[in-house]
Write a protein that holds these residues in place. Structure first.
Motif, mmCIF file in Angstrom:
data_model
loop_
_atom_site.group_PDB
_atom_site.id
_atom_site.type_symbol
_atom_site.label_atom_id
_atom_site.label_comp_id
_atom_site.label_asym_id
_atom_site.label_seq_id
_atom_site.Cartn_x
_atom_site.Cartn_y
_atom_site.Cartn_z
ATOM 1 N N ARG A 49 0.823 -1.210 0.000
ATOM 2 C CA ARG A 49 0.000 0.000 0.000
ATOM 3 C C ARG A 49 0.857 1.259 0.000
ATOM 4 N N LEU A 50 1.977 1.212 0.709
ATOM 5 C CA LEU A 50 2.848 2.375 0.829
ATOM 6 C C LEU A 50 3.879 2.475 -0.286
ATOM 7 N N GLY A 51 4.030 1.433 -1.065
ATOM 8 C CA GLY A 51 5.060 1.439 -2.092
ATOM 9 C C GLY A 51 6.451 1.167 -1.564
ATOM 10 N N ILE A 52 6.532 0.540 -0.390
ATOM 11 C CA ILE A 52 7.835 0.198 0.186
ATOM 12 C C ILE A 52 8.355 -1.072 -0.491
ATOM 13 N N PRO A 53 9.620 -1.121 -0.881
ATOM 14 C CA PRO A 53 10.171 -2.331 -1.504
ATOM 15 C C PRO A 53 10.003 -3.559 -0.607
ATOM 16 N N THR A 54 9.777 -4.700 -1.223
ATOM 17 C CA THR A 54 9.529 -5.940 -0.478
ATOM 18 C C THR A 54 10.354 -7.090 -1.033
ATOM 19 N N VAL A 55 10.776 -7.964 -0.103
ATOM 20 C CA VAL A 55 11.476 -9.204 -0.445
ATOM 21 C C VAL A 55 10.814 -10.318 0.343
ATOM 22 N N ILE A 56 10.662 -11.483 -0.254
ATOM 23 C CA ILE A 56 10.247 -12.656 0.506
ATOM 24 C C ILE A 56 11.348 -13.704 0.432
ATOM 25 N N HIS A 57 11.504 -14.432 1.532
ATOM 26 C CA HIS A 57 12.472 -15.528 1.581
ATOM 27 C C HIS A 57 11.714 -16.819 1.801
ATOM 28 N N GLU A 58 11.964 -17.799 0.936
ATOM 29 C CA GLU A 58 11.313 -19.111 1.058
ATOM 30 C C GLU A 58 12.341 -20.121 1.556
ATOM 31 N N GLN A 59 12.086 -20.675 2.746
ATOM 32 C CA GLN A 59 13.025 -21.608 3.350
ATOM 33 C C GLN A 59 12.899 -23.025 2.809
ATOM 34 N N ASN A 60 11.714 -23.376 2.315
ATOM 35 C CA ASN A 60 11.446 -24.751 1.907
ATOM 36 C C ASN A 60 11.608 -24.946 0.403
ATOM 37 N N ALA A 61 11.571 -26.197 -0.020
ATOM 38 C CA ALA A 61 11.684 -26.525 -1.439
ATOM 39 C C ALA A 61 10.336 -26.497 -2.141
ATOM 40 N N VAL A 62 9.312 -26.051 -1.432
ATOM 41 C CA VAL A 62 7.989 -25.788 -2.009
ATOM 42 C C VAL A 62 7.584 -24.393 -1.557
ATOM 43 N N LEU A 63 7.215 -23.515 -2.468
ATOM 44 C CA LEU A 63 6.830 -22.161 -2.112
ATOM 45 C C LEU A 63 5.602 -22.199 -1.204
ATOM 46 N N GLY A 64 5.702 -21.592 -0.038
ATOM 47 C CA GLY A 64 4.634 -21.625 0.947
ATOM 48 C C GLY A 64 3.405 -20.830 0.525
ATOM 49 N N ARG A 65 2.306 -21.035 1.240
ATOM 50 C CA ARG A 65 1.028 -20.445 0.847
ATOM 51 C C ARG A 65 1.051 -18.926 0.869
ATOM 52 N N VAL A 66 1.566 -18.339 1.944
ATOM 53 C CA VAL A 66 1.611 -16.879 2.020
ATOM 54 C C VAL A 66 2.543 -16.326 0.955
ATOM 55 N N ASN A 67 3.700 -16.929 0.772
ATOM 56 C CA ASN A 67 4.624 -16.455 -0.253
ATOM 57 C C ASN A 67 4.044 -16.605 -1.649
ATOM 58 N N ALA A 95 2.720 -28.911 5.316
ATOM 59 C CA ALA A 95 1.974 -28.332 4.194
ATOM 60 C C ALA A 95 2.643 -28.666 2.868
ATOM 61 N N ASP A 96 1.842 -29.152 1.926
ATOM 62 C CA ASP A 96 2.319 -29.495 0.582
ATOM 63 C C ASP A 96 3.445 -30.525 0.596
ATOM 64 N N ASP A 97 3.539 -31.290 1.682
ATOM 65 C CA ASP A 97 4.585 -32.303 1.832
ATOM 66 C C ASP A 97 5.965 -31.704 1.557
ATOM 67 N N HIS A 98 6.184 -30.476 2.063
ATOM 68 C CA HIS A 98 7.427 -29.783 1.712
ATOM 69 C C HIS A 98 8.660 -30.417 2.332
ATOM 70 N N GLN A 99 8.521 -31.182 3.424
ATOM 71 C CA GLN A 99 9.722 -31.793 4.005
ATOM 72 C C GLN A 99 10.311 -32.871 3.102
ATOM 73 N N THR A 100 9.456 -33.590 2.385
ATOM 74 C CA THR A 100 9.971 -34.572 1.423
ATOM 75 C C THR A 100 10.789 -33.871 0.349
ATOM 76 N N ALA A 101 10.291 -32.721 -0.116
ATOM 77 C CA ALA A 101 11.030 -31.946 -1.120
ATOM 78 C C ALA A 101 12.324 -31.403 -0.534
ATOM 79 N N ASN A 102 12.287 -30.969 0.719
ATOM 80 C CA ASN A 102 13.493 -30.439 1.362
ATOM 81 C C ASN A 102 14.624 -31.461 1.394
ATOM 82 N N ALA A 103 14.264 -32.725 1.597
ATOM 83 C CA ALA A 103 15.271 -33.769 1.792
ATOM 84 C C ALA A 103 15.948 -34.213 0.495
#
Length: 383
Positions: free
Chosen positions: A113-131, A292-300
């Motif tokens: 809303r403010l036009g502030i630059p944004t970055v997201i970091h995804e820790q898992n091997a499946v992009l999470g729901r919020v990201n 969520a999304d079986d992301h731990q299997t992807a992580n391994a």
């Protein structure tokens, strides 16, 4: 010298989100910047991570529970967004960095809303729901894995592989050699399941270790993290098998525990994988099937493909299978050292540095968000 700026880190309150956020905070502060954390009640109280950092709790709804649940969640999100707008007008962040989890959403919405630059970091091997929900709007996406499922091709140009930042104490283990396994020396095993799904490890691991060759069982020393309700049963099992074991609900000295471990048996959460590959420790991984999304299997997959780990599906996780996979990983000095080196080859030691570089590259002076600030002030007055 880099000009000091303000940054906001927004993260859900679990360790998988909070640990990399804390590592980035430490790096940004080391560079002379000021950092504030926005999370939920769990996140701001996370032990040992954010004691000296300004923290804020904002309401954030979690989608679920049908239409009524969605309405309640939307109301909480908007309330959190309104509070974030007020905070950002005062704090004037150069960028807002989201680490996933629903508590990150209000801050990202306010930044948009403010036009502030944004970055997201995804820790898992499946992009999470919020990201996934915000990926179209953010300025940059940082990933922990080269291949991330649900990351759309159209986002490729703004995606950078940085790895998953870990605590400095863990990263320091990278400079220490893998502990030598002497012919008659102690064979050390670390078992850690975290808060989710640790009971299955307590049920299977003691009996599985008891099936290893006698000369290993006699020299084995185990440290086992277990849920409080499982401790007595686990302790009895190890005693019956004649295996010396220290049982605890929380391992405050995890860096030191990793330092001496020859083999780690663990879930495949993002922070666990990051720490194992940073330190270079062979592992038996049992992905949590309800993630969520079986992301731990992807992580391994990356660590397993490199030869630094063996992965066992929970449906096949039995004492016999565990013993078999530990022996395949290696029970001799050369085999374990090779597996340790392969695990370390997957580690990205400069993750915190590279993520901080990315953050600094996308940020902008607050004046560039002036139009958004004016609009937000009007919106705030009307609310």
């Amino acid at each position: 010298m880099t000009k000091s700026k303000n940054y906001v880190l927004a993260a859900g309150g679990t360790g998988g989100h909070m640990v990399p956020a804390a590592a980035l905070a430490a790096e940004l502060i080391e560079r002379g910047h000021r950092v504030a954390l926005v999370s939920d009640d769990r996140g701001v109280r996370f032990p040992g991570l954010f004691e000296d950092i300004e923290t804020h709790v904002l309401p954030a709804g979690r989608l679920g529970g049908g239409p009524l649940g969605w309405i309640k969640a939307a109301r909480r999100m908007m309330a959190g967004r309104k509070m974030a707008l007020k905070f950002f007008r005062e704090y004037r962040p150069a960028a807002v960095i989201g680490f996933g989890g629903y508590p990150a959403m209000p801050s990202l919405m306010a930044a948009f809303r403010l036009g502030i630059p944004t970055v997201i970091h995804e820790q898992n091997a499946v992009l999470g729901r919020v990201n996934r929900h915000v990926a179209n709007k953010v300025d940059a996406i940082a990933t922990a894995y080269e291949k991330v499922e649900r990351l759309q091709p159209k986002w490729a140009k703004k995606t950078t592989l940085v790895g998953n930042p870990v605590r400095e104490a863990i990263l320091a283990l990278r400079q220490r050699p893998y502990p030598m396994l002497e012919e008659d020396g102690i064979f050390r095993v670390l078992v850690t399941g975290g808060s989710q799904g640790a009971s299955i490890l307590s049920q299977v691991v003691p009996d599985g270790l008891a099936l290893l060759p006698t000369h290993f069982r006699r020299r084995m020393q185990v440290t086992h993290q277990a849920r409080p309700e499982d401790i007595d049963r686990v302790r009895q099992k190890y005693s019956e098998h004649g295996i010396p074991a220290e049982i605890a609900t929380y391992l405050a000295d995890m860096p030191e525990q990793l330092a001496w471990a020859h083999v780690v048996i663990a879930r495949a959460g993002a922070s666990t994988i990051a720490e194992l590959t940073a330190a270079g420790r062979p592992a038996i991984l049992v992905p949590y099937p309800s993630a969520a999304d079986d992301h731990q299997t992807a992580n391994a997959r990356e660590m397993t493909a490199a030869g630094g780990a063996r992965t066992i599906d929970q449906r096949q996780f039995t004492p016999t299978e565990l013993a078999k996979q530990i022996q395949r990983l290696g029970l001799d000095t050369e085999g374990l050292e090779a597996a340790a080196a392969r695990a370390k080859s997957c580690g990205r030691a400069n993750a915190a540095r590279d993520l901080a570089n990315l953050v600094e590259s996308v940020d902008a002076p607050w004046e560039s968000a002036g139009l958004g600030l004016a609009n937000a002030a009007t919106e705030g007055a009307a609310a």
